[in-house]
Design an enzyme around this catalytic site. Structure first.
Site, PDB file in Angstrom:
ATOM      1  N   THR A 176     -52.452  41.773  21.692  1.00 27.75           N
ATOM      2  CA  THR A 176     -53.864  42.109  21.496  1.00 27.75           C
ATOM      3  C   THR A 176     -54.102  42.541  20.065  1.00 27.75           C
ATOM      4  OG1 THR A 176     -54.040  42.814  23.797  1.00 27.75           O
ATOM      5  CG2 THR A 176     -55.748  43.582  22.277  1.00 27.75           C
TER       6      THR A 176
ATOM      7  N   CYS B  51     -39.486  53.689   0.527  1.00 29.34           N
ATOM      8  CA  CYS B  51     -38.542  53.286   1.563  1.00 29.34           C
ATOM      9  C   CYS B  51     -37.101  53.574   1.169  1.00 29.34           C
ATOM     10  CB  CYS B  51     -38.699  51.794   1.860  1.00 29.34           C
ATOM     11  SG  CYS B  51     -40.358  51.362   2.406  1.00 29.34           S
TER      12      CYS B  51
END
Length: 745
Positions: free
Chosen positions: A256, A347
């Site tokens: 979705t 990161c």
């Protein structure tokens, strides 16, 4: 105890390459969708059709911004999913083509300064899909630009080439046209992915006019929500759905659709298309902003160098280093001033140096002290002016710890023991009544030692070593020359030949109210000594070189070593030193700062046997066991780092030692200890009676021997955790505030 109150200083956020705040217009759009436009875009009723209209109108805006009139634009969760999808699509196509799969030479090329998500993804799927290609980094020059000739030479053997439009650490902007020409002149079929995450809103894109096959984007890098991104796929480029399921996104990406995330993108894309630049600044304005920030940084920090070439970088990224500062020190300084910057990629912020700057061939000190400052196109002049003012405040605060490049004298004179570290190497400054003795100087710390001596107006009485170091050359001569010290007659370890016996009956140097006595402790090396710090005949600490380490003993497999002599030295030291006296080694492999014979006997079975009241081990047995332990270490003749002793520690604080602010009420008369540096105290002070930076924590213990519960805190909780662990090993009641100041505001 002092009251711990939260500071209230407005945040200056200069880390937009990591993530951006959500634009107010985007917040409004998300709220509207969640409250009124909550339909499923796959539903055919009116509510669903309205949701689909929002989704498709946003996709149309993205096509305009990205110059993607053809090809697919797929909504994803972000850049990492886009990279995965591109790599899986490319390598699945190779897997289905025997001619490619069975080529004698197969390469997967990626830029050496690429975000780690790219090479790690290539390695993962190359192995999982059994492609068995060689994964090769493309070199870059000192500007961070890819070697186009290297690409041209290897393109014919490449199955896939991954490059980036704009680097996340330096802002280096690649010449995509030159890269395209190099690839396509040799291999028209090679699949090409371009990471465009940092390019959106900072440089023009016209994807349909290129032969780029895949281009991932991420919304949270440009004021949209986290969890939404885009992937461009060129018309007819191979494609394999990375997420299969209900067939959403025309079967290209199931699940979705994230309508709130898509809604947050729409005002961003509209702002990028606004010719009047009401929300986002023009390229010319952003370039002027960079120049103003660069000037402010250069004014604030002498010795500052920029690691990125502005002529080939987007204007929203500045990467710099300051001589004499590690990136962690600078990050702590800026954070204390409530300026948010980064030490590199968010990161990989746990790294001690930048792999990007290493790949560019920049000097090690620049990589180790690199700071990335980045701002977004929504930056305003008022925000910029505030940032420049705060940067100057951060610089001015350095005078409170003798770190200011102008060597301004601090308001309070330095006194006592100062512990400095470079990696695992320890150096000590013993300061009393404007006199100073330097113990075990190392080259990397010379700038720090010199600035401390000059800033505080210290007279250096001696520069001493505890032994002839096996892993580095003493910096004593270099330091003496840099400070222009008068020549005196000294031995090989810097000890004055005219020194007389002091209060302990040993050769001694007086420094203010303290006496530094020398005791021979051969074993680790034949010239090893311990320097005993005493006052009024009471020994408070000993600088023990590598004779005793945290959790271990100095190695004895050097040519000048003797394990039997080490056994005898350990007994001699323990007979002279109080069990709780601080031991200060020349190496600290576990960030434990200090130890004691009492602590080591609890944690080191071999030492406990040697020092037991009734000896449980003779010298020859000790020598045999010690030799076996040393055999497990790297050979001193190898080119790898020489570890100067056997250490094996696992340090964990108990759950009871990890506190939040509310837990303080449950402790009986705790003493709060701020372990941040003094310039951080000045910039962002929690009202507190005691401060003891890690570099001064040993001195704090010498002055506060009582067993009061100590609660340590710092900016993020990392330094306070180290301090609490070190104190716990000594047997002190120690706690720390988990998350530090960052989670207490």
């Amino acid at each position: 105890m002092g009251a711990l109150t939260r500071p209230s200083i407005e945040e200056i956020y200069l880390d937009t390459n990591a993530t951006t705040p959500v634009l107010p217009q985007a917040v409004v759009a998300v709220e509207q969708v969640m409250q009124a436009l909550y339909g499923n875009p796959s539903s055919t009723h009116i509510t669903g059709l309205k949701a689909r209209h929002l989704m498709e109108s946003t996709r149309d805006l993205a096509r305009q911004v990205l110059g993607a009139s053809s090809g697919h634009l797929i909504f994803t969760s972000g850049a990492t999913e886009g990279i995965q999808t591109a790599v899986v699509s490319a390598l699945s196509s190779v897997k289905s083509q025997p001619a490619l799969l069975n080529k004698p030479k197969k390469l997967l090329l990626y830029g050496a300064t690429e975000h780690k998500a790219v090479p790690n993804t290539l390695k993962h799927w190359n192995q999982l899909l059994d492609i068995n290609a060689e994964i090769v980094p493309i070199p870059v020059n000192q500007q961070g630009l890819l070697d186009v000739d290297f690409i041209r030479r290897h393109a014919k053997d490449a199955l896939m080439i991954c490059t980036m439009a704009v680097n996340n650490e330096t802002g280096a902007r690649q010449d995509l046209s030159a890269i395209e020409q190099a690839i396509r002149s040799e291999n028209k079929a090679c699949l090409w992915m371009v990471d465009c995450v940092q390019a959106l809103g900072k440089t023009d894109l016209a994807l349909s006019n290129t032969s780029i096959d895949y281009a991932p984007f991420s919304g949270h890098k440009l004021y949209a929500m986290k969890g939404i991104g885009l992937l461009y796929v060129r018309e007819n480029a191979p494609f394999s759905p990375f997420i299969a399921g209900g067939g959403q996104e025309q079967g290209l990406r199931s699940g979705t659709e994230n309508l709130p995330g898509i809604a947050s993108l729409k005002p961003i894309l509209e702002a990028l298309l606004d010719p009047e630049h009401k929300t986002f600044r023009s390229l010319a304005t952003l370039t002027a902003f960079r120049q103003q920030l660069a000037a402010a940084l250069q004014k604030a920090f002498s010795g500052l160098v920029f690691n990125n070439d502005f002529s080939v970088s987007v204007p929203t990224t500045l990467n710099f280093s300051v001589k004499g500062f590690a990136s962690k020190e600078l990050l702590d300084l800026f954070d204390a001033a409530n300026i948010r910057v980064s030490s590199g990629s968010a990161c990989s912020s746990g790294a001690t140096r930048s792999f990007v700057l290493d790949a560019m061939g920049l000097p090690a000190w620049q990589s180790e002290s690199a700071i990335r400052l980045s701002f977004g196109p929504a930056m305003t002049q008022a925000q910029l002016d505030a940032a420049c003012e705060r940067i100057q405040q951060a610089s001015d605060a350095l005078r409170y710890s003798c770190r200011h490049p102008g060597h301004l004298r601090p308001e309070q004179a330095i006194d006592g023991l100062l512990q400095l570290k470079s990696g695992a190497d320890c150096c000590y400054l013993l300061i009393n009544q404007s006199q100073c003795v330097v113990i075990d100087p190392v080259e990397a710390l010379l700038p720090r030692i010199i600035e401390t001596v000059q800033c505080a107006g210290l007279t250096v009485k001696a520069i001493l070593d505890t032994h002839n170091h096996g892993d580095h050359i003493s910096a004593a001569d270099a330091l003496s020359q840099a400070l222009a010290l008068p020549r005196i007659d000294v031995d090989a370890l810097g000890w004055p030949l005219n020194a007389t016996k002091g209060e302990l009956g040993l050769p001694a140097i007086e420094i203010g109210n303290n006496v530094l006595s020398r005791l021979a402790t051969p074993g680790h090396t034949d010239d090893a000594v311990a320097l005993l710090l005493s006052s009024n005949g009471v020994i408070k600490a000993a600088f023990v070189g590598d004779t005793v380490l945290h959790g271990g003993l100095g190695r004895t497999d050097f040519a000048s070593s003797d394990p039997v002599a080490l056994y005898q030295s350990l007994k001699r030291l323990s007979d002279i030193l109080p069990a709780k006296a601080l031991l200060l080694p020349a190496h600290d492999y576990h960030n434990l700062l200090f130890t004691s014979f009492e602590a080591e006997q609890r944690n080191n079975p071999l030492l406990a046997k040697v020092l037991a009241p009734v000896s449980m081990m003779d010298a020859l047995t000790f020598a045999k066991e010690k030799t076996a332990l040393d055999a497990a270490l790297e050979s001193p003749s190898q080119g790898t780092e020489i570890r100067c002793g056997v250490t094996n520690l696992e340090l964990k604080l108990s759950a009871e030692q990890e506190l939040c602010l509310d837990d303080l009420a449950n402790l009986e008369r705790p003493l709060l200890i701020d372990v941040r540096e003094s310039h951080e105290h000045h910039l962002q002070h929690f009202n507190n009676d005691d401060s003891a930076p890690l570099s001064r924590l040993a001195q704090y213990l010498l002055e506060h021997p009582e067993d009061t519960p100590l609660v340590c805190y710092c900016r993020s909780g990392s330094r306070s955790q180290l301090a609490a662990a070190a104190l716990t090993r000594l047997g002190r009641k120690a706690y720390h505030i988990k998350g530090g100041v960052a989670l207490s505001q």
